[in-house]
Structures are given as C-alpha cells and as structure tokens.
Design a protein around this motif. Structure first.
Motif, PDB file in Angstrom:
ATOM      1  N   ILE A  23      15.655  42.379  48.045  1.00 37.43           N
ATOM      2  CA  ILE A  23      14.728  42.080  48.880  1.00 37.43           C
ATOM      3  C   ILE A  23      15.064  40.546  49.517  1.00 37.43           C
ATOM      4  O   ILE A  23      14.327  39.974  50.537  1.00 37.43           O
ATOM      5  N   ARG A  24      14.461  40.274  48.243  1.00 34.38           N
ATOM      6  CA  ARG A  24      14.237  38.782  48.350  1.00 34.38           C
ATOM      7  C   ARG A  24      15.381  38.037  48.632  1.00 34.38           C
ATOM      8  O   ARG A  24      15.062  36.795  49.533  1.00 34.38           O
ATOM      9  N   ALA A  25      16.353  38.701  49.217  1.00 40.84           N
ATOM     10  CA  ALA A  25      18.403  37.980  49.458  1.00 40.84           C
ATOM     11  C   ALA A  25      17.690  38.143  51.069  1.00 40.84           C
ATOM     12  O   ALA A  25      18.779  37.204  51.088  1.00 40.84           O
ATOM     13  N   GLY A  43       5.415  31.396  58.510  1.00 40.29           N
ATOM     14  CA  GLY A  43       6.411  32.116  59.766  1.00 40.29           C
ATOM     15  C   GLY A  43       7.214  32.633  58.625  1.00 40.29           C
ATOM     16  O   GLY A  43       8.478  33.687  59.484  1.00 40.29           O
ATOM     17  N   GLY A  44       7.058  33.359  57.397  1.00 39.66           N
ATOM     18  CA  GLY A  44       8.343  34.247  56.916  1.00 39.66           C
ATOM     19  C   GLY A  44       7.602  34.700  56.662  1.00 39.66           C
ATOM     20  O   GLY A  44       6.259  35.522  57.560  1.00 39.66           O
ATOM     21  N   ASN A  45       7.771  36.521  56.219  1.00 40.21           N
ATOM     22  CA  ASN A  45       7.409  37.501  55.755  1.00 40.21           C
ATOM     23  C   ASN A  45       7.719  37.862  54.205  1.00 40.21           C
ATOM     24  O   ASN A  45       7.960  37.955  53.354  1.00 40.21           O
ATOM     25  N   ASP A  46       6.194  38.347  53.878  1.00 39.80           N
ATOM     26  CA  ASP A  46       5.909  38.479  52.983  1.00 39.80           C
ATOM     27  C   ASP A  46       6.175  40.375  52.865  1.00 39.80           C
ATOM     28  O   ASP A  46       5.533  41.452  53.455  1.00 39.80           O
ATOM     29  N   VAL A  47       6.232  40.406  50.794  1.00 41.19           N
ATOM     30  CA  VAL A  47       6.775  41.866  51.770  1.00 41.19           C
ATOM     31  C   VAL A  47       6.328  42.850  50.325  1.00 41.19           C
ATOM     32  O   VAL A  47       6.682  41.736  48.584  1.00 41.19           O
ATOM     33  N   HIS A  48       5.917  43.758  50.201  1.00 42.17           N
ATOM     34  CA  HIS A  48       4.946  44.444  49.379  1.00 42.17           C
ATOM     35  C   HIS A  48       5.917  46.524  49.083  1.00 42.17           C
ATOM     36  O   HIS A  48       5.861  47.097  50.385  1.00 42.17           O
ATOM     37  N   SER A  86       8.227  36.424  50.189  1.00 44.09           N
ATOM     38  CA  SER A  86       7.486  36.554  48.361  1.00 44.09           C
ATOM     39  C   SER A  86       8.182  38.245  48.531  1.00 44.09           C
ATOM     40  O   SER A  86       7.751  38.794  50.050  1.00 44.09           O
ATOM     41  N   VAL A  87       8.110  38.690  47.729  1.00 41.79           N
ATOM     42  CA  VAL A  87       9.069  40.244  47.320  1.00 41.79           C
ATOM     43  C   VAL A  87       7.446  40.119  46.162  1.00 41.79           C
ATOM     44  O   VAL A  87       6.739  40.383  44.976  1.00 41.79           O
TER      45      VAL A  87
END
Length: 182
Positions: free
Chosen positions: A147-149, A118-123, A155-156
């Motif tokens: 971004i992590r905050a 339900g979250g998002n992974d950021v690249h 995840s980042v």
C-alpha cells in the motif's frame, strides 16, 4: 501453480521461515522446490524439507521475473486510492494457503482519508487465521509495503485485530471453492 518446480538459486537470497516467521538466508546454488507462486512472493521447500518464503523482489534468484500488477488506476483521489489498496491486498497471501488475504476474509476495513498535504492516509484493519500465527507480522508488513508503494499514499497504518476472530465463514465463496470447502 499445479506442478512443483525444482530450481537452484542463482544468488544468495533472504528468506522468511514458515510458519514461525524467522528471517534467514539461502545460499547461491542451493536446491529449492517452488511450492506456491502466488501474488508477488514464492513459497519454496528447501532440500532439507523446510518451507520458506522468498520475496517477489528476489524472483530473479529463482530464475523468475518479478510480477507487476496491471489493474491499478493512476488517479490519486480517495476513491482511486481505496480501489488500488484492495487490488494490491489481493496480491498478499498467507504462504501456507493458496488464497489471497482479501478472499480469505482477513481484511476487515480499508479506510482512506485525504490529508492536508494533498496525499492520503490509509488505515487497514485485518486479522489472522490464528491469533499466534508466526507469519502474522510478515503478512502485516506485506500489506503495509504494497500500500505504501501506491501513488497518492502518504501514510499507512495496518492494525491487526483479533475481534471478531476469523472463521471459515468469512471466506469468499471463491476461496471456499478454491480450498475444496464448498
């Protein structure tokens, strides 16, 4: 910040030396001159002439208040998280250049992928103004932390790439004007 401001540290503070990126400490009572106060960090010059960066979380040691970004949205869907990522990356500065990394053209890609939890992974793919930049790992870490905050981020991954190499043409028009290059 147009005028330089001389302050005395109110407590010991962790610093990062510029341009080599080494970590150290300045002691309570030491005189520093605030050279740049952009984003959430401060670039200061010590009474010995060394340029160092003080994290925004240590703003109180300089007699300042920590900055808080007011433009973030509270939603956590993919689109909102991506928008927030771009906003917080605009608060990250190379401590030697008074332009944020987005307008400098250092950020090549921001991808947000919803995950099963339900979250998002950021690249993020970004580059540096010079391949051997000693502050590169510090800037990379700044991007990851901000971004992590963000809400909705699980995840980042901040990847530094050197191809294509950065060039002045990658800067926004605003950045070029700001630096007197336009």
């Amino acid at each position: 910040m147009a005028d330089r401001e001389v302050v005395f540290l109110t407590r010991d503070v962790n610093i990062v030396t510029i341009p080599d990126g080494h970590h150290g400490t300045l002691n309570k009572g030491q005189e520093v001159t605030i050279h740049q106060a952009l984003g959430s960090n401060y670039t200061v010059v010590t009474d010995y002439g060394h340029m160092v960066r003080v994290a925004g979380s240590d703003a109180d040691a300089l007699g300042k208040e920590a900055q808080h970004l007011q433009t973030l949205v509270s939603e956590t869907d993919r689109k909102a998280v991506e928008q927030n990522c771009w906003e917080v990356m605009k608060t990250v500065y190379d401590p030697e250049i008074p332009v944020n990394i987005v307008d400098l053209g250092l950020v090549y890609h921001c991808g947000v992928t919803p995950n099963a939890e339900g979250g998002n992974d950021v690249h993020i793919q970004m580059t540096l103004t010079a391949p051997g930049c000693g502050m590169g790992p510090v800037i990379q870490s700044d991007v990851e932390k901000c971004i992590r905050a963000l809400p909705g981020v699980s995840s980042v991954d901040v990847e530094v790439v050197l191809d294509p190499p950065w060039s002045r043409e990658m800067m926004s028009e605003v950045a070029q004007v700001q630096l007197g290059l336009f």
